[in-house]
Design a protein around this motif. Structure first.
Motif: not given
Length: 278
Positions: A111-128
């Motif tokens: 019964g409901v949807l939300a929508v967003a645009r894709r943000p700038v991708p994160l890098g491997v070094a950043e997420v770890i």
């Protein structure tokens, strides 16, 4: 109902162009969540959240929601979230269930949807950078498995997910739905160079564990005691490529009952995550 930050807009015409970001969700060649359309032309590449809980998690994530579409009942259920300043002025397109079904192309029980645009991708070094436990995927091309891995990761304390070669899109609508929105909350990155980008983890003192059913591998429980651990899992069926397997530091197996050689990749990942948490 509390004062809402969103702007409620009633939609009576399913052809209204204001709801185009929600249109034809089951269409093979027009789905708005496709970054690249069949034939190679650019798509919208939007991120779609289905249901109250997943929409709430989108609002709480780094993904900036730019519209909602839903029936009045779901508007009321989402009301506490829709008071948040982050959705100030964002349109909530309110429609009947029948009109909503014509827009999206099927009856949507949630019964409901939300929508967003894709943000700038994160890098491997950043997420770890501050992670202690990460999952690394190679060749996992089933959207439901990816969604399940994100849900398991969130529930069992995994800090990030790294995508190696030949994986399906983690932001496809089904992946987000099966993950219960955790694909929007657990940080992830795509390895630009596979598998050589595993060196980024190794430089940060991660022990890279190649998951395999090979009886010669050590039991999983003996592999998880390093300060920083990366579990590497492969595609359903073939598993990790030999190149990826060699790029790991240690090969580990889940002890199996006689007559069974392996588990579903999301289940195997969950057991690895639990063994680490335990």
């Amino acid at each position: 109902m509390p004062d809402l930050a969103v702007t409620v807009v009633d939609i009576d015409d399913p052809g209204d162009p204001r709801v185009d970001d929600f249109r034809d969700l089951n269409s093979v060649d027009r789905r708005p969540d496709l970054p690249i359309l069949p034939g190679g032309s650019p798509g919208k590449g939007l991120v779609i959240a289905e249901g109250v809980l997943v929409a709430e998690r989108m609002v709480a994530s780094r993904f900036t929601t730019h519209a909602f579409l839903g029936v009045d009942k779901r508007l009321r259920e989402l009301a506490p979230t829709l008071t948040d300043a982050s959705v100030s002025g964002v349109p909530f397109y309110r429609a009947s269930a029948a009109v909503m079904a014509e827009i999206v192309g099927f009856h949507l029980n949630r019964g409901v949807l939300a929508v967003a645009r894709r943000p700038v991708p994160l890098g491997v070094a950043e997420v770890i950078e501050t992670a202690r436990t990460v999952a690394v995927l190679e060749g996992v091309n089933d959207h439901e498995n990816i969604g399940s891995i994100f849900r398991n990761a969130a529930g069992l304390g995994v800090d990030a997910v790294i995508f190696g070669g030949a994986c399906a899109d983690p932001l496809y609508r089904r992946s987000v739905r099966v993950s219960m929105g955790h694909a929007l909350l657990v940080p992830f990155a795509h390895a630009a160079n596979w598998p050589s980008d595993l060196d980024i983890l190794r430089e940060k003192d991660f022990r890279i564990i190649s998951m395999t059913p090979d009886a010669a591998a050590i039991p999983l429980s003996e592999a998880v005691d390093a300060e920083r651990v990366a579990f590497m899992v492969g595609a359903e069926g073939p598993g990790l490529s030999e190149t990826a397997m060699r790029a790991g530091d240690v090969r580990a197996r889940i002890p199996m009952a006689r007559g069974t050689d392996s588990l579903n990749v999301a289940t195997a990942a969950a057991l690895a995550f639990y063994e680490r948490a335990r």
